[in-house]
Write an enzyme that holds these catalytic residues in place. Structure first.
Site, PDB file in Angstrom:
ATOM      1  N   THR A 170       2.660 177.459  42.882  1.00 41.98           N
ATOM      2  CA  THR A 170       2.042 177.435  41.537  1.00 41.98           C
ATOM      3  C   THR A 170       3.092 177.977  40.418  1.00 41.98           C
ATOM      4  O   THR A 170       2.684 179.129  40.938  1.00 41.98           O
ATOM      5  CB  THR A 170       0.970 176.670  41.282  1.00 41.98           C
ATOM      6  N   ASP A 171       2.919 177.431  39.761  1.00 46.89           N
ATOM      7  CA  ASP A 171       2.949 178.256  37.799  1.00 46.89           C
ATOM      8  C   ASP A 171       1.771 179.252  37.891  1.00 46.89           C
ATOM      9  O   ASP A 171       2.302 180.337  37.120  1.00 46.89           O
ATOM     10  CB  ASP A 171       3.730 177.297  37.013  1.00 46.89           C
ATOM     11  N   GLU A 172       0.691 179.280  38.153  1.00 45.34           N
ATOM     12  CA  GLU A 172      -0.377 180.163  37.850  1.00 45.34           C
ATOM     13  C   GLU A 172      -0.121 181.536  38.996  1.00 45.34           C
ATOM     14  O   GLU A 172      -0.944 182.477  38.582  1.00 45.34           O
ATOM     15  CB  GLU A 172      -1.726 179.607  39.169  1.00 45.34           C
ATOM     16  N   LYS A 217      -2.587 181.784  46.214  1.00 52.29           N
ATOM     17  CA  LYS A 217      -0.814 181.010  46.611  1.00 52.29           C
ATOM     18  C   LYS A 217      -0.106 182.640  46.371  1.00 52.29           C
ATOM     19  O   LYS A 217       0.960 181.995  46.941  1.00 52.29           O
ATOM     20  CB  LYS A 217      -0.497 180.192  45.172  1.00 52.29           C
ATOM     21  N   TYR A 227      -8.020 181.659  43.267  1.00 48.20           N
ATOM     22  CA  TYR A 227      -6.699 180.224  44.215  1.00 48.20           C
ATOM     23  C   TYR A 227      -5.384 181.255  43.898  1.00 48.20           C
ATOM     24  O   TYR A 227      -5.252 180.553  45.183  1.00 48.20           O
ATOM     25  CB  TYR A 227      -7.309 179.696  43.168  1.00 48.20           C
TER      26      TYR A 227
HETATM   27  P1  NAD Z   1      -4.692 168.367  46.592  1.00 48.37           P
HETATM   28  O1  NAD Z   1      -6.073 169.262  46.909  1.00 48.37           O
HETATM   29  O2  NAD Z   1      -5.095 167.137  45.936  1.00 48.37           O
HETATM   30  O3  NAD Z   1      -4.725 168.135  48.694  1.00 48.37           O
HETATM   31  C1  NAD Z   1      -4.685 168.989  49.287  1.00 48.37           C
HETATM   32  C2  NAD Z   1      -4.490 168.440  50.617  1.00 48.37           C
HETATM   33  O4  NAD Z   1      -4.710 169.668  51.655  1.00 48.37           O
HETATM   34  C3  NAD Z   1      -6.001 167.663  51.310  1.00 48.37           C
HETATM   35  O5  NAD Z   1      -5.042 166.004  51.742  1.00 48.37           O
HETATM   36  C4  NAD Z   1      -6.075 168.387  52.695  1.00 48.37           C
HETATM   37  O6  NAD Z   1      -7.225 167.641  53.216  1.00 48.37           O
HETATM   38  C5  NAD Z   1      -4.960 168.892  52.948  1.00 48.37           C
HETATM   39  N1  NAD Z   1      -6.305 170.197  53.818  1.00 48.37           N
HETATM   40  C6  NAD Z   1      -6.922 171.214  52.539  1.00 48.37           C
HETATM   41  N2  NAD Z   1      -6.802 171.835  53.604  1.00 48.37           N
HETATM   42  C7  NAD Z   1      -5.484 172.321  55.089  1.00 48.37           C
HETATM   43  C8  NAD Z   1      -5.909 172.344  56.010  1.00 48.37           C
HETATM   44  N3  NAD Z   1      -6.289 173.656  56.272  1.00 48.37           N
HETATM   45  N4  NAD Z   1      -4.929 172.174  56.750  1.00 48.37           N
HETATM   46  C9  NAD Z   1      -4.201 170.512  57.002  1.00 48.37           C
HETATM   47  N5  NAD Z   1      -4.727 169.796  55.563  1.00 48.37           N
HETATM   48  C10 NAD Z   1      -5.503 170.943  54.421  1.00 48.37           C
HETATM   49  O7  NAD Z   1      -3.792 169.172  46.409  1.00 48.37           O
HETATM   50  P2  NAD Z   1      -2.691 168.920  45.458  1.00 48.37           P
HETATM   51  O8  NAD Z   1      -3.017 168.798  43.754  1.00 48.37           O
HETATM   52  O9  NAD Z   1      -2.392 167.826  45.807  1.00 48.37           O
HETATM   53  O10 NAD Z   1      -1.577 170.045  45.602  1.00 48.37           O
HETATM   54  C11 NAD Z   1      -0.595 170.328  46.423  1.00 48.37           C
HETATM   55  C12 NAD Z   1       0.217 171.249  46.717  1.00 48.37           C
HETATM   56  O11 NAD Z   1       0.415 171.296  45.782  1.00 48.37           O
HETATM   57  C13 NAD Z   1      -0.911 172.333  47.056  1.00 48.37           C
HETATM   58  O12 NAD Z   1      -0.379 174.090  47.478  1.00 48.37           O
HETATM   59  C14 NAD Z   1      -1.259 173.623  45.090  1.00 48.37           C
HETATM   60  O13 NAD Z   1      -1.000 174.384  45.577  1.00 48.37           O
HETATM   61  C15 NAD Z   1       0.253 173.340  45.291  1.00 48.37           C
HETATM   62  N6  NAD Z   1       0.030 172.729  43.748  1.00 48.37           N
HETATM   63  C16 NAD Z   1      -0.232 171.349  42.814  1.00 48.37           C
HETATM   64  C17 NAD Z   1      -0.297 171.765  41.576  1.00 48.37           C
HETATM   65  C18 NAD Z   1      -1.195 170.066  40.639  1.00 48.37           C
HETATM   66  O14 NAD Z   1      -1.167 170.563  39.667  1.00 48.37           O
HETATM   67  N7  NAD Z   1      -1.948 170.067  41.425  1.00 48.37           N
HETATM   68  C19 NAD Z   1      -0.184 172.692  40.236  1.00 48.37           C
HETATM   69  C20 NAD Z   1       1.117 173.318  41.577  1.00 48.37           C
HETATM   70  C21 NAD Z   1       0.628 173.528  42.128  1.00 48.37           C
HETATM   71  O1  DAU Z   2      -1.001 175.067  37.020  1.00 46.78           O
HETATM   72  C1  DAU Z   2      -0.890 174.831  38.330  1.00 46.78           C
HETATM   73  C2  DAU Z   2      -2.110 174.156  38.082  1.00 46.78           C
HETATM   74  O2  DAU Z   2      -2.927 173.709  37.821  1.00 46.78           O
HETATM   75  C3  DAU Z   2      -2.666 174.078  40.472  1.00 46.78           C
HETATM   76  O3  DAU Z   2      -2.170 175.389  40.948  1.00 46.78           O
HETATM   77  C4  DAU Z   2      -4.065 173.464  40.605  1.00 46.78           C
HETATM   78  O4  DAU Z   2      -3.934 173.444  42.034  1.00 46.78           O
HETATM   79  C5  DAU Z   2      -4.316 172.664  39.745  1.00 46.78           C
HETATM   80  O5  DAU Z   2      -5.764 172.720  40.546  1.00 46.78           O
HETATM   81  C6  DAU Z   2      -3.438 172.690  38.418  1.00 46.78           C
HETATM   82  O6  DAU Z   2      -4.867 174.379  37.740  1.00 46.78           O
HETATM   83  P1  DAU Z   2      -5.867 174.140  36.154  1.00 46.78           P
HETATM   84  O7  DAU Z   2      -6.966 175.349  36.805  1.00 46.78           O
HETATM   85  O8  DAU Z   2      -4.874 174.131  35.070  1.00 46.78           O
HETATM   86  O9  DAU Z   2      -5.779 172.828  36.564  1.00 46.78           O
HETATM   87  P2  DAU Z   2      -7.919 171.908  36.682  1.00 46.78           P
HETATM   88  O10 DAU Z   2      -7.141 170.712  36.173  1.00 46.78           O
HETATM   89  O11 DAU Z   2      -8.474 172.704  36.581  1.00 46.78           O
HETATM   90  O12 DAU Z   2      -7.770 171.808  34.334  1.00 46.78           O
HETATM   91  C7  DAU Z   2      -6.724 172.292  33.646  1.00 46.78           C
HETATM   92  C8  DAU Z   2      -7.561 172.750  32.283  1.00 46.78           C
HETATM   93  O13 DAU Z   2      -8.692 171.922  32.119  1.00 46.78           O
HETATM   94  C9  DAU Z   2      -7.704 174.295  32.557  1.00 46.78           C
HETATM   95  O14 DAU Z   2      -7.544 174.655  31.036  1.00 46.78           O
HETATM   96  C10 DAU Z   2      -9.208 174.289  32.673  1.00 46.78           C
HETATM   97  C11 DAU Z   2      -9.736 172.840  31.850  1.00 46.78           C
HETATM   98  N1  DAU Z   2     -10.668 172.419  32.015  1.00 46.78           N
HETATM   99  C12 DAU Z   2     -11.158 171.836  33.530  1.00 46.78           C
HETATM  100  C13 DAU Z   2     -12.011 170.456  34.258  1.00 46.78           C
HETATM  101  C14 DAU Z   2     -12.046 170.309  35.326  1.00 46.78           C
HETATM  102  C15 DAU Z   2     -11.748 171.377  30.996  1.00 46.78           C
HETATM  103  O15 DAU Z   2     -11.189 171.738  29.983  1.00 46.78           O
HETATM  104  N2  DAU Z   2     -13.122 170.943  31.946  1.00 46.78           N
HETATM  105  C16 DAU Z   2     -12.847 170.980  32.986  1.00 46.78           C
HETATM  106  O16 DAU Z   2     -14.101 169.480  33.324  1.00 46.78           O
END
Ligand code: NAD
Ligand code: DAU
Length: 334
Positions: A123-125, A151, A147
């Site tokens: 992740t970019d985080e 990662k 988190y």
């Molecule tokens: P999500 O939370 O929607 O899905 C995660 C999936 O992983 C679920 O289906 C869950 O059942 C499965 N899982 C969790 N623990 C597990 C385990 N122990 N064994 C097998 N399966 C398991 O996640 P997402 O948002 O689709 O993110 C997918 C990946 O991309 C993650 O690695 C996340 O860190 C990364 N990522 C997400 C974002 C974003 O904005 N969503 C951005 C950057 C990176």
């Molecule tokens: O940047 C990549 C990451 O983006 C992924 O690695 C993570 O898995 C994904 O959850 C996401 O993290 P963020 O913390 O950026 O996403 P989130 O959707 O939780 O929040 C986005 C922004 O919105 C953040 O600045 C917090 C704010 N927020 C979030 C929620 C849930 C609010 O203001 N109110 C809210 O209720």
């Protein structure tokens, strides 16, 4: 190619499986997913039953399950993770078990079974909050929350397997994804679904935090490109080139839905809340990545999807999510 996708029942994983099956009909995908609170087989009901797709319910931290699943494939793409920052602040236990230990179990099995490719979705985080220029792949890590720290740990272990064991590991660091099938605890789907229900949109702090929004279909295309053309041992940022403040995104959602801005409610900030994410995505662009979707139209498509698929999110919002929401936002409003 035979691919093991972990976490394929989640948001990006399910979109990615759909992308692979429609672009590469001769590939086989095995989806290994534990089906935690956010894993949902409904996300894949349109591909279920295809002969080149198999689902295995299991935990990536369980070595027996992982070894068995990996015996049949040549590549692994590890999406499986605990992903929600707010939940990691409540308790980091599952994040350490899955994101760190689970990744380690996958790497061990991949080493023994000599995988052709191991893609670690990071992740970019991992760079933490960036006030100035965009972070490049070689920049130092500075994760701020449990988190992003897990990662960062996971990808450092993955990189060590490339250096020490010659495992062809490639790291991807996407920015914030949005689109269909995203669990409604995340910012964009939470705000869309709350607006559809005419309930307050809980905006953290002053609402001026900045995220770089990437449409999930573009993220899938970038992952596909790196799978085929990426260099082992390298890391690739995937940027949406689309930085917005949260308040701007909230206003856009309300405007699109024709709902009043008064629904936006400022609530207590997230502890350790990263102010701004910013990554330099030029390396993956040099590999050939070309974003197809403009933010306005992608947000519109996403809003349309949630508007049409009310049963999908109402089901979620009436289950486990209900208690989580009460705990999380009760404290914030209080
Ligand atoms: P999500 O939370 O929607 O899905 C995660 C999936 O992983 C679920 O289906 C869950 O059942 C499965 N899982 C969790 N623990 C597990 C385990 N122990 N064994 C097998 N399966 C398991 O996640 P997402 O948002 O689709 O993110 C997918 C990946 O991309 C993650 O690695 C996340 O860190 C990364 N990522 C997400 C974002 C974003 O904005 N969503 C951005 C950057 C990176
Ligand atoms: O940047 C990549 C990451 O983006 C992924 O690695 C993570 O898995 C994904 O959850 C996401 O993290 P963020 O913390 O950026 O996403 P989130 O959707 O939780 O929040 C986005 C922004 O919105 C953040 O600045 C917090 C704010 N927020 C979030 C929620 C849930 C609010 O203001 N109110 C809210 O209720």
């Amino acid at each position: 190619m035979r691919i093991l996708v972990t976490g394929g029942a989640g948001f990006i994983g399910s979109n990615f499986i759909r992308h692979i099956l429609s672009n590469y009909p001769d590939y086989h995908v095995t989806n290994l997913d534990k089906l935690t609170y956010c894993g949902n087989l409904q996300n894949l009901k349109d591909v279920d039953g295809r002969t080149n797709y198999a689902f295995v319910r299991g935990d990536i931290a369980d070595s027996g399950v992982v070894e068995k699943a990996m015996a049949e494939v040549d590549c692994v793409i590890n999406f499986a993770a605990e992903t929600h920052v707010d939940r990691s602040i409540m308790s980091a236990t599952e994040f350490i078990t899955t994101d760190v230990n689970g990744t380690y179990m996958l790497l061990e099995a991949a080493k023994v079974q000599k995988m052709r490719r191991f893609l670690q979705i990071s992740t970019d985080e991992v760079y933490g909050s960036i006030s100035g220029a965009a972070a490049k792949e070689e920049d130092r890590f500075n994760p701020s929350n449990p988190y992003s720290a897990t990662k960062a740990g996971a990808e450092l272990i993955a990189r060590s397997y490339f250096i020490t064991h010659d495992l062809p590991v490639i790291i991807l660091r996407p920015s914030n994804n949005f689109g269909p099938y995203q669990y409604p605890e995340k910012f964009i789907p939470l705000f869309i679904t709350n607006a559809l229900m005419d309930t307050p949109l809980p905006l953290y702090g002053d609402g001026k935090n900045v995220r770089d929004w990437l449409y999930v279909e573009d993220a899938c295309a970038a992952i596909d490109l790196v799978l085929h053309k990426g260099e082992p041992g390298e890391a690739y940022n995937i940027s949406g080139e689309n930085k917005r403040t949260n308040i701007d995104v909230a206003r856009l959602i309300l405007k699109e839905l024709g709902k009043p801005e008064e629904l936006i409610t400022l609530v207590k900030d997230r502890p350790g809340h990263d102010r701004r994410y910013s990554i330099d995505g030029s390396k993956v662009e040099r590999l050939g990545f070309d974003r197809k979707t403009e933010f306005g139209s992608a947000l519109k498509k996403t809003i349309e999807w949630y508007t049409k698929n009310t049963a999908w999110w109402q089901d979620i919002k009436s289950g486990e999510f209900k208690n989580y929401y009460k705990k999380q936002y009760g404290e914030r409003h209080g």
